[in-house]
Design a protein around this motif. Structure first.
Motif, PDB file in Angstrom:
ATOM      1  N   ALA A 218       0.835  -1.213   0.000  1.00 11.89           N
ATOM      2  CA  ALA A 218       0.000   0.000   0.000  1.00 11.89           C
ATOM      3  C   ALA A 218       0.870   1.264   0.000  1.00 11.89           C
ATOM      4  O   ALA A 218       0.600   2.212  -0.749  1.00 11.89           O
ATOM      5  CB  ALA A 218      -0.946  -0.008   1.200  1.00 11.89           C
ATOM      6  N   VAL A 219       1.919   1.284   0.808  1.00 11.48           N
ATOM      7  CA  VAL A 219       2.800   2.459   0.865  1.00 11.48           C
ATOM      8  C   VAL A 219       3.580   2.601  -0.450  1.00 11.48           C
ATOM      9  O   VAL A 219       3.757   3.710  -0.966  1.00 11.48           O
ATOM     10  CB  VAL A 219       3.765   2.375   2.079  1.00 11.48           C
ATOM     11  N   MET A 220       4.021   1.480  -1.009  1.00 10.46           N
ATOM     12  CA  MET A 220       4.727   1.535  -2.294  1.00 10.46           C
ATOM     13  C   MET A 220       3.797   2.036  -3.410  1.00 10.46           C
ATOM     14  O   MET A 220       4.231   2.726  -4.330  1.00 10.46           O
ATOM     15  CB  MET A 220       5.275   0.154  -2.665  1.00 10.46           C
ATOM     16  N   SER A 221       2.516   1.709  -3.318  1.00  4.55           N
ATOM     17  CA  SER A 221       1.552   2.201  -4.303  1.00  4.55           C
ATOM     18  C   SER A 221       1.394   3.719  -4.178  1.00  4.55           C
ATOM     19  O   SER A 221       1.352   4.436  -5.180  1.00  4.55           O
ATOM     20  CB  SER A 221       0.188   1.517  -4.122  1.00  4.55           C
ATOM     21  N   GLU A 222       1.332   4.208  -2.942  1.00  2.00           N
ATOM     22  CA  GLU A 222       1.293   5.668  -2.709  1.00  2.00           C
ATOM     23  C   GLU A 222       2.491   6.317  -3.375  1.00  2.00           C
ATOM     24  O   GLU A 222       2.371   7.292  -4.112  1.00  2.00           O
ATOM     25  CB  GLU A 222       1.439   5.985  -1.211  1.00  2.00           C
ATOM     26  N   ALA A 223       3.668   5.762  -3.084  1.00  4.43           N
ATOM     27  CA  ALA A 223       4.913   6.350  -3.579  1.00  4.43           C
ATOM     28  C   ALA A 223       5.021   6.219  -5.105  1.00  4.43           C
ATOM     29  O   ALA A 223       5.535   7.113  -5.777  1.00  4.43           O
ATOM     30  CB  ALA A 223       6.109   5.673  -2.906  1.00  4.43           C
ATOM     31  N   PHE A 224       4.507   5.122  -5.643  1.00  2.49           N
ATOM     32  CA  PHE A 224       4.537   4.881  -7.092  1.00  2.49           C
ATOM     33  C   PHE A 224       3.856   6.022  -7.851  1.00  2.49           C
ATOM     34  O   PHE A 224       4.336   6.482  -8.881  1.00  2.49           O
ATOM     35  CB  PHE A 224       3.828   3.548  -7.368  1.00  2.49           C
TER      36      PHE A 224
END
Ligand SMILES: [Zn+2]
Length: 257
Positions: A218-224
């Motif tokens: 979820a955090v990597m998706s935000e950052a993506f």
């Protein structure tokens, strides 16, 4: 082309419902990660937002009144994830509940001896399997700062992860994707990230990602979406898998502010 009920139904909604231009322009201008989208992509995003708002019910808690501006701000951030997927990815649930700020979550957890404890903590968002998405408006509005923090993208990434059961950082992949490649990219990056966070080393990615593989996704998706150049540079294999999953290349379209 054969007649398709879903497309016909959606077309009917798009003919009857709309978002006023000024409201739309304002929302797009406020969110930096939308600035690199082409006119065709923006048109598709706007249609997705109209259909999303038709399908979902957004209600305020603790007396919060949800304005049309807030409706659009929430929907546009939720829809960026599925811009090149389909609104079907958010099927099976209807409600979005918005608190004015952080809200209290009650939960149970088992300690090392297997004793179950009850606990309470303030959170900015939550997604339920088959149930609602809960958001803090204060945190939702913070996305305007463009600092890589985005609670709507975070919670809706959990929703995508939950399409095949409990959130575990492994959403259902497309036919052209490889389960092993996903697994390798994410487990390697997660292990490295946890070591980094354990060592108290500074990181551009929210350290909350070290919580568990579901939070990492979820955090990597935000950052993506919010800081694609950082993800592409620091976690190239994860970037590659996310680009295949979301069918988007935000680093390529990124416009420096
Ligand atoms: Zn989370």
């Amino acid at each position: 082309m054969s007649w398709n009920f879903k497309n016909w139904y959606r077309q009917r909604i798009l003919e009857n419902e709309s978002i006023p231009d000024d409201l739309w322009q304002k929302a797009v201008a406020r969110l930096r990660f939308l600035h690199g989208l082409s006119p065709i992509e923006l048109k598709r995003l706007r249609e997705c937002v109209i259909l999303f708002l038709h399908a979902k019910q957004i209600s305020g808690a603790h007396g919060l009144v949800i304005t049309s501006e807030m409706h659009v701000m929430i929907a546009v951030q939720a829809c960026i994830l599925i811009l090149n997927l389909d609104l079907d990815y958010y099927d099976g649930w209807v409600e979005i509940i918005v608190y004015p700020g952080e809200f209290i979550r009650d939960y149970e957890y088992a300690d090392e001896d297997g004793v179950v404890h009850r606990a309470r903590e303030p959170v900015s968002g939550e997604s339920w399997l088959g149930g609602p998405v809960i958001l803090s408006w204060e945190d939702t509005a913070a996305a305007e700062a463009g600092a890589g923090y985005n609670v709507v993208i975070h919670e809706f990434a959990h929703k995508l992860d939950m399409l095949n059961g409990d959130a575990n950082g492994f959403p259902p992949l497309h036919a052209n994707m490889n389960q092993q490649a996903w697994s390798e990219a994410f487990s390697k990056a997660y292990a490295g990230f946890c070591l980094h966070v354990d060592a108290d080393a500074p990181t551009a990615i929210d350290p909350y990602a070290a919580e568990n593989p579901a939070e990492f996704f979820a955090v990597m998706s935000e950052a993506f979406f919010e800081m694609p150049l950082v993800v592409k540079l620091d976690f190239p294999a994860v970037y590659g898998q996310l680009a295949l999953f979301y069918r988007q290349d935000p680093a390529q379209r990124w416009i420096e502010p």
